[in-house]
Design a protein around this motif. Structure first.
Motif, PDB file in Angstrom:
ATOM      1  N   PHE A  15       0.851  -1.194   0.000  1.00  0.00           N
ATOM      2  CA  PHE A  15       0.000   0.000   0.000  1.00  0.00           C
ATOM      3  C   PHE A  15       0.886   1.242   0.000  1.00  0.00           C
ATOM      4  CE2 PHE A  15       0.899  -1.030   4.391  1.00  0.00           C
ATOM      5  CZ  PHE A  15       1.143   0.192   4.993  1.00  0.00           C
ATOM      6  N   SER A  16       0.250   2.361  -0.252  1.00  0.00           N
ATOM      7  CA  SER A  16       0.960   3.644  -0.227  1.00  0.00           C
ATOM      8  C   SER A  16       0.331   4.531   0.831  1.00  0.00           C
ATOM      9  CB  SER A  16       0.894   4.333  -1.592  1.00  0.00           C
ATOM     10  OG  SER A  16      -0.451   4.646  -1.918  1.00  0.00           O
ATOM     11  N   SER A  17       1.152   5.345   1.448  1.00  0.00           N
ATOM     12  CA  SER A  17       0.695   6.310   2.440  1.00  0.00           C
ATOM     13  C   SER A  17       1.564   7.543   2.298  1.00  0.00           C
ATOM     14  CB  SER A  17       0.812   5.725   3.855  1.00  0.00           C
ATOM     15  OG  SER A  17       0.376   6.661   4.819  1.00  0.00           O
ATOM     16  N   GLY A  18       0.912   8.686   2.099  1.00  0.00           N
ATOM     17  CA  GLY A  18       1.690   9.881   1.799  1.00  0.00           C
ATOM     18  C   GLY A  18       2.342   9.722   0.443  1.00  0.00           C
ATOM     19  N   ASP A  19       3.615   9.935   0.386  1.00  0.00           N
ATOM     20  CA  ASP A  19       4.352   9.782  -0.876  1.00  0.00           C
ATOM     21  C   ASP A  19       5.269   8.567  -0.848  1.00  0.00           C
ATOM     22  OD1 ASP A  19       6.048  10.722   1.034  1.00  0.00           O
ATOM     23  OD2 ASP A  19       6.929  12.314  -0.183  1.00  0.00           O
ATOM     24  N   LYS A  20       4.988   7.602   0.076  1.00  0.00           N
ATOM     25  CA  LYS A  20       5.839   6.421   0.189  1.00  0.00           C
ATOM     26  C   LYS A  20       4.999   5.160   0.035  1.00  0.00           C
ATOM     27  CE  LYS A  20       9.328   8.508   3.223  1.00  0.00           C
ATOM     28  NZ  LYS A  20      10.079   8.394   4.497  1.00  0.00           N
ATOM     29  N   GLU A  21       5.702   4.098  -0.373  1.00  0.00           N
ATOM     30  CA  GLU A  21       5.051   2.806  -0.521  1.00  0.00           C
ATOM     31  C   GLU A  21       5.589   1.826   0.522  1.00  0.00           C
ATOM     32  OE1 GLU A  21       5.225   1.304  -4.452  1.00  0.00           O
ATOM     33  OE2 GLU A  21       4.094   2.986  -5.325  1.00  0.00           O
ATOM     34  N   PHE A  22       4.703   0.921   0.973  1.00  0.00           N
ATOM     35  CA  PHE A  22       5.050   0.020   2.071  1.00  0.00           C
ATOM     36  C   PHE A  22       4.603  -1.396   1.737  1.00  0.00           C
ATOM     37  CE2 PHE A  22       4.420   4.229   3.759  1.00  0.00           C
ATOM     38  CZ  PHE A  22       5.466   4.412   4.642  1.00  0.00           C
ATOM     39  N   ARG A  23       5.243  -2.359   2.418  1.00  0.00           N
ATOM     40  CA  ARG A  23       4.849  -3.766   2.291  1.00  0.00           C
ATOM     41  C   ARG A  23       4.658  -4.321   3.701  1.00  0.00           C
ATOM     42  NH1 ARG A  23       9.195  -6.307  -0.132  1.00  0.00           N
ATOM     43  NH2 ARG A  23       9.988  -6.902   1.944  1.00  0.00           N
ATOM     44  N   LEU A  24       3.489  -4.882   3.926  1.00  0.00           N
ATOM     45  CA  LEU A  24       3.148  -5.466   5.221  1.00  0.00           C
ATOM     46  C   LEU A  24       2.941  -6.959   5.052  1.00  0.00           C
ATOM     47  CD1 LEU A  24       2.245  -5.291   8.229  1.00  0.00           C
ATOM     48  CD2 LEU A  24      -0.072  -4.797   7.381  1.00  0.00           C
ATOM     49  N   THR A  25       3.665  -7.754   5.825  1.00  0.00           N
ATOM     50  CA  THR A  25       3.556  -9.213   5.775  1.00  0.00           C
ATOM     51  C   THR A  25       3.126  -9.716   7.146  1.00  0.00           C
ATOM     52  OG1 THR A  25       5.353  -9.301   4.147  1.00  0.00           O
ATOM     53  CG2 THR A  25       4.761 -11.362   5.255  1.00  0.00           C
TER      54      THR A  25
END
Length: 510
Positions: free
Chosen positions: A81-91
């Motif tokens: 997912f993205s939040s603000g101007d950054k992208e993240f990966r949650l496992t």
């Protein structure tokens, strides 16, 4: 926040399934039992985790319902997912014995901590409860629950109350209520203990008082008996006459014995000087001594038996005097004991009052609760106006101006106002009810999720809408919301979007 990619590694009926979502409207289409609700649950579980029930509840809880059909020890998924101007990966690994989570920022490679609250910060601090009652609308769950009303009231109280939204009025009031209860229980326990000690002292005081009363009664009885023996006892004339006769007889015999004794004494003295034998002289001396002793004994008893003096029974009187003196000492001791115990009891009763410090503490906690509740009501009034305005605007667009305003009390009971009349929500059609609750959810979402815009998840939400209502709702969503995910088993949403010319991304589960 925008959902990018869902990887259901092993979750429910899915294994190794990957779904991509786009910005704007996404339509996840599938027939019944195709897994739409599973995907909906997967998104929420990735964001907030999944708790397993205990005991009997564990047999039919969410964990068990979506446990993988194969290889249940590998219960895992991944969300990008993205939040603000950054992208993240949650496992996440949901398996109870190997539970784990990993959050990585794909933009700069930083490893974040779910446990320390980094994920909650990316979600704008919203709770699972808020998520369930606003942006995530489950199948046939368009109405808000009681939890939404509580969250909304809590937010109303917090609104403008703190810059970071960390203040939680419900928790603050609960904490203060608990503290006041502890203080009141402490005071109650102190009073209870004091009452028990007071009762014990009173019992002792009553016992000593009764003992003292009985001792006084014994003393009065002894005095009365002594007085009777000494002054009030009557002697009959016959007894007096007998005593005089005994006295006269004793006097006669005593006089005769005295004469004989004097005569014998004179003879003994005369013989004493004539006898030359020492033995005889000793015998005569002993006889003289015996005669004098007889005279002394008769004179004494004659005096004691004088009938002119009433016989007081001196020995018995002396015993009575001793008993009276003993009882007087005993009464004095018991009176002193009773007086000391009474003073102790009165001092203890005076000390039973609640300490001023504890009274002030209870009053301070009560004042704090009243102040917070007062501020909460003030803030609730402010936000309530904002909420009603927002719901009214959304509902007006959804109904094309038919209902322009709503009214709502503290329990979120709603009434609708058209241009010419007012109608309670309960009197409207099911479709209108669905529109109102949808508008309420969206308005509350704008308030509670203001820090981070969340994707809107709609699971068969428009099943009760007619074609016109569906058009109005989809038009509003396309214009107002950044990312929308619609779960449906019908073609109506796609056809309406095509007819309105609204772009969308479709995921076909069939």
């Amino acid at each position: 926040m925008r959902l990018k990619k869902l990887s259901l590694s092993n979750f429910g009926r899915f294994r190794g399934e990957t779904l991509e979502l786009k910005d704007g409207i996404n339509v996840i289409y599938g027939e019944n039992e195709s897994g739409k609700s599973t995907i909906h649950t997967f998104i929420r579980s990735m964001l907030f985790g999944m708790k397993r029930g205990r005991g009997r509840a564990a047999g039919n809880d969410e964990y068990s319902r979506y446990e993988p059909w194969e290889n249940s020890s590998w219960y895992q998924g991944r969300l990008e997912f993205s939040s603000g101007d950054k992208e993240f990966r949650l496992t996440r690994n949901f398996a109870s014995r190997e539970k784990s989570e990993e959050l990585v920022c794909l933009t700069d490679g930083e490893v974040l901590s779910v446990e320390d609250g980094d994920l909650s910060m990316l979600l704008g601090g919203i709770s699972e409860n808020v998520y369930e009652n606003t942006v995530s609308v489950g199948q046939l769950k368009a109405r808000t629950g009681d939890a939404l009303a509580q969250e909304l009231r809590n937010y109303m109280a917090n609104y403008q109350g703190s810059s970071d939204g960390s203040l939680n009025v419900a928790e603050a009031l609960a904490s203060l209520k608990k503290k006041r209860k502890e203080l009141e229980q402490e005071i109650e326990q102190q009073q209870k203990t004091g009452e028990e000690e007071k009762q014990q002292l009173y019992s002792r005081l009553s016992y000593v008082e009764q003992d003292c009363r009985e001792a006084k009664e014994k003393l009065e009885s002894a005095k009365a008996e002594r007085k009777y023996e000494m002054f009030d006892r009557e002697i009959s004339p016959q007894e007096v006459r007998k005593q005089k006769e005994r006295f006269l007889n004793k006097r006669k015999w005593g006089f005769a014995c005295g004469v004989v004794a004097v005569f014998l004494t004179v003879l003994c003295v005369m013989q004493f000087f004539r006898v030359s034998s020492l033995f005889n002289r000793l015998a005569l001396g002993a006889a003289v001594f015996a005669l004098f002793f007889i005279i002394y004994w008769m004179v004494r008893h004659t005096r004691e038996d004088d009938p002119d003096i009433e016989e007081p029974e001196q020995q018995k009187i002396r015993k009575m005097n001793w008993n009276v003196e003993y009882l007087e000492r005993e009464v004095r001791q018991k009176e002193v004991q009773y007086q000391n115990l009474r003073e102790e009891y009165e001092e203890f009763c005076a000390s039973l009052t609640i300490p001023k410090e504890k009274q002030e503490n209870v009053a301070a906690v009560t004042l704090a609760m009243e102040t917070i509740e007062k501020i909460s009501r003030q803030q609730q009034s402010r936000v309530g106006i904002r909420l009603r305005q927002s719901v009214s605007e959304i509902l007006s667009e959804l109904t094309d101006g038919k209902y322009r305003q709503i009214s709502m009390d503290d329990d979120l009971k709603i009434g609708l106002h058209s241009e010419n009349y007012y109608v309670p929500l309960e009197k409207t059609s099911r479709g209108t009810m669905e529109q109102v609750y949808f508008a309420l959810r969206m308005a509350v979402m704008d308030i509670l999720c203001s820090e981070e815009e969340m994707p809107v998840l709609l699971d068969e939400t428009f099943a009760m809408y007619d074609e016109y209502r569906l058009e109005r709702a989809l038009t509003w969503l396309a214009k107002k919301k950044g990312q929308v995910v619609i779960f449906t088993c019908q073609k109506r949403e796609e056809q309406t979007l095509d007819r309105l010319g609204i772009p969308y991304h479709k995921v076909d589960l069939s």
